[in-house]
Design a protein around this motif. Structure first.
Motif, mmCIF file in Angstrom:
data_model
loop_
_atom_site.group_PDB
_atom_site.id
_atom_site.type_symbol
_atom_site.label_atom_id
_atom_site.label_comp_id
_atom_site.label_asym_id
_atom_site.label_seq_id
_atom_site.Cartn_x
_atom_site.Cartn_y
_atom_site.Cartn_z
ATOM 1 N N CYS A 345 0.852 -1.191 0.000
ATOM 2 C CA CYS A 345 0.000 0.000 0.000
ATOM 3 C C CYS A 345 0.888 1.242 0.000
ATOM 4 O O CYS A 345 1.739 1.398 0.887
ATOM 5 N N PRO A 346 0.744 2.131 -0.972
ATOM 6 C CA PRO A 346 1.567 3.347 -0.996
ATOM 7 C C PRO A 346 1.348 4.195 0.245
ATOM 8 O O PRO A 346 0.325 4.114 0.916
ATOM 9 N N HIS A 347 2.338 5.001 0.525
ATOM 10 C CA HIS A 347 2.294 5.860 1.693
ATOM 11 C C HIS A 347 1.121 6.838 1.594
ATOM 12 O O HIS A 347 0.840 7.392 0.536
ATOM 13 N N ARG A 349 -2.017 6.370 1.536
ATOM 14 C CA ARG A 349 -3.198 5.954 0.771
ATOM 15 C C ARG A 349 -4.110 5.126 1.667
ATOM 16 O O ARG A 349 -3.645 4.301 2.456
ATOM 17 N N HIS A 354 -6.587 1.136 -1.981
ATOM 18 C CA HIS A 354 -5.511 0.364 -2.603
ATOM 19 C C HIS A 354 -5.977 -1.042 -2.963
ATOM 20 O O HIS A 354 -5.687 -1.540 -4.062
ATOM 21 N N SER A 371 6.187 -4.368 -5.721
ATOM 22 C CA SER A 371 7.374 -3.862 -5.022
ATOM 23 C C SER A 371 8.604 -3.899 -5.917
ATOM 24 O O SER A 371 9.566 -3.200 -5.665
#
Length: 711
Positions: A345-347, A349, A354, A371
């Protein structure tokens, strides 16, 4: 800096009104790590199920009731719901067993659209569980089967749908009894003319035990309304297409209020946050979570796309993607699961955003980032996630927990006490009477049309007199009255269809039966039908100069009233078969048109073709009995001069007109015609009752037969 922050990535910015606070260190992100003892192979049932040890379902919880102490979260500013009095707990609910719901290898298919087409799979091999004190969220892209899974677990699948798999409650196959479960539908089916207070009050009188005093029922309903943050809108009407009322989000909360009145042990929620803003969504779900933790309620909710705060309230997550399970387990472990599969999960978000973006292949041109920065489509991501979920590291733990839940057992459900039949009948009659009074389309608009028709007929046939030509004029007045005024009875069909929708929802929830609905509708409609028969009937009767006399006018009004009630009864049957009001009006108009042709006016009875039109259509047409009753009431006792071109200085009796010219059956009294019309009305309402009951009984049997054939 961000890596060392103790707050989750989706946490809001601190503010004086909503300060961020911590309990004992760990955060939702930290709980996904190995140190929490819940991730990967180190899952702990004691952490996942705080009620599992020694039946302690009400373990020490946070101030907001969500889960065990030690969970980081956001403290919301106190609201009116927070200080509302606690809802009343009535006798008999304290010993109700908690609900351990399990389902294994559930598959649902629906018949193909075209003839001979292969069945379409909606759910395929879905397995999971939910227990007391938990909120299980079912998430996934649109069309993935969230609502279908919810309907399957609640036993509400419609016709044409085949279901297989094993669904158990407390280790046994059990039918949900009234008061033990509730279902909040996605559509807010409510009476638009009621205020928020009235809607919840009437529902409380239907659902709560008859032994509970009325004051306690009102206090309990008030508390539930306050809990949902509807205190300021209590006296505002719900509103609909014709009138403006409360907002869509408030309607959703009213629907939840109605189903939360009995404090069910098992609560199904279909899109509970749809139409709500982020703050209302959080407070509603926070309240439901508190109630679940406090009273050991099992909550299963299909949620489309929750905010970060709402997602944080869920204990468990079932993530679906195109009929298959992508993830099932503690909601806090979902982020770690996606990271291990190569989809972190992107920072900053929202995790739910996600998850849905990763598995939504409707827009497969969007590239899913892993990743390793490799480019994968959503279809590839779903396969990777599904394979990882089906690995022994995850699937075996779920099956072990299901086996454990089966062994817990517990007492079988018992139906909770409700109001008596007479009490329900009184409440429904009163509610229906108020609804008909406030809904202009039910009877008041029809009254205006009837007045217009009465004035038109009365002025066109003004004082027909007693000449030979008046015989034909009287017949035309009677026929137009029977045809036009009864034909306009279908004008209230759209309003009645809305009532039927409310009835179907409340009937599925077990609030009352078909008999109460049919009888209450008849009792509440009769006064309005009498009004729209008496006022236009009096104008028409005396303007045209029909036979004077209070007894004859009374018969005229009673006959017209019975015809209107009979047409409404016929439209009830059509509403049960054709729920769409546009199609229903077309069908109703067609049926009445055919009956009108066989009524004995356009074509005399002896001149009708005997196959079909006379036998049986002529005898099942209510126009026959209505028209002949009007004829007897009008012509018996009158005399008319004969046609001077045929016979001079000769009079014709009304009895001769009935027998020779109109071919009326004189073997019985005009009151027998009224009795026949009344009997037909009763038969039509019994047919409506039978259709609803047959559908309820046959649908599960047909589904069971399809399931056996599939096996």
């Amino acid at each position: 800096m961000a890596a060392s922050s103790p707050l989750p990535r989706w946490a809001p910015t601190p503010s004086p009104s909503r300060p961020l606070w911590r309990w004992g260190g760990g955060t939702p992100d930290a709980r996904t790590g190995a140190s929490s003892g819940e991730g990967g192979a180190g899952w702990s049932l004691g952490r996942i199920f705080p009620w599992a040890s020694a039946w302690q379902r009400r373990a020490p919880a946070r101030a907001d009731g969500r889960g065990p102490a030690g969970f980081d979260g956001v403290e919301a500013a106190p609201t009116r719901a927070a200080v509302a009095p606690a809802p009343t707990r009535w006798a008999g609910t304290e010993d109700d067993p908690g609900v351990f719901l399990t389902w294994e290898d559930v598959c649902v298919t629906v018949a193909g659209g075209a003839y001979g087409a292969q069945p379409v799979s909606i759910l395929s091999g879905i397995t999971g569980h939910a227990g007391p004190g938990e909120v299980l969220a079912i998430m996934g892209p649109s069309g993935c089967g969230k609502t279908t899974l919810l309907d399957t677990l609640a036993g509400r699948l419609g016709p044409g749908i085949t279901q297989t798999g094993l669904i158990l409650i407390n280790g046994r196959r059990e039918k949900l009894a009234f008061g033990t479960s509730a279902y909040v539908t996605q559509d807010n089916v409510l009476m638009s003319t009621m205020s928020v207070r009235e809607a919840v009050y009437y529902s409380a009188q239907l659902q709560l035990p008859g032994s509970m005093p009325a004051a306690e029922k009102r206090a309990h309903a008030d508390a539930v309304i306050q809990e949902m943050g509807l205190g300021d809108a209590m006296d505002t009407r719900i509103g609909g297409q014709m009138t403006k009322g409360i907002s869509g989000g408030q309607r959703k909360r009213v629907t939840i209020c109605v189903e939360m009145l009995t404090r069910p042990r098992l609560l199904f929620l279909d899109e509970p946050t749809s139409g709500l803003d982020s703050a209302a969504s959080y407070h509603v779900m926070s309240h439901i979570t508190r109630v679940a933790a406090r009273e050991g309620m099992t909550v299963v909710a299909a949620v489309h796309q929750p905010s970060g705060d709402v997602f944080d309230l869920f204990h468990r997550l079932c993530l679906l993607a195109y009929s298959r399970t992508v993830f099932f387990g503690p909601a806090a472990n979902a982020t770690k699961f996606f990271t291990e599969c190569g989809f972190p999960c992107p920072h900053l978000r929202n995790p739910s955003d996600h998850f849905l973006r990763t598995i939504n292949k409707d827009f497969d041109e969007e590239i899913v980032e892993s990743s390793k920065a490799s480019r994968k489509t959503a279809a590839e991501a779903i396969k990777i996630l599904t394979d990882a979920y089906q690995s022994p590291a995850y699937s075996e733990k779920i099956m072990d927990r299901i086996a454990e839940m089966k062994g817990i057992g517990g007492a079988p459900f018992r139906k909770r006490e409700q109001a008596s039949f007479s009490a329900k009948l009184f409440v429904l009659t009163r509610r229906s009477f108020v609804n008909m009074h406030r809904d202009i389309g039910y009877y008041w608009m029809r009254l205006g049309v009837y007045l217009g028709i009465g004035i038109c007929l009365g002025t066109i046939f003004y004082q027909v007199g007693h000449s030979y030509s008046s015989i034909q004029s009287r017949c035309e007045v009677i026929m137009y009255t029977t045809a036009l005024l009864t034909f306009m009875a279908i004008g209230g069909f759209p309003s009645f269809v809305e009532d039927v929708k409310v009835f179907r929802r409340e009937r599925l929830s077990g609030h009352y039966g078909v008999a109460e609905f049919v009888i209450s509708n008849t009792l509440s409609a009769t006064p309005y039908v009498a009004v729209i028969a008496v006022i236009p009937g009096a104008m028409l009767y005396y303007l045209t100069g029909l036979t004077k006399g209070p007894d004859r006018f009374a018969y005229f009004v009673v006959n017209l009233c019975m015809c209107t009630l009979l047409v409404e009864s016929m439209m009830m049957i059509i509403a049960a078969i054709v729920p769409d009001f546009l199609m229903g009006i077309i069908v109703g108009a067609g049926v009445q048109g055919v009956m009108m042709l066989n009524g004995g006016f356009f074509r005399l009875p002896n001149e009708l073709p005997k196959p079909v039109w006379k036998y049986p259509c002529y005898y099942i047409s209510f126009h026959k009995y209505a028209v002949q009753g009007f004829y007897k009431n009008e012509f018996i006792g009158l005399t008319f001069p004969s046609d001077q071109l045929v016979e001079k200085n000769v009079t014709i009796s009304g009895l001769r007109v009935l027998q020779e010219k109109l071919q009326v059956e004189m073997g019985y009294s005009k009151w027998v015609n009224i009795a026949i019309l009344c009997g037909m009305m009763v038969v039509y309402r019994v047919m409506f009752f039978a259709i609803v009951k047959i559908v309820e009984e046959v649908r599960p049997k047909l589904r069971g037969m399809r399931c056996k054939l599939c096996k």
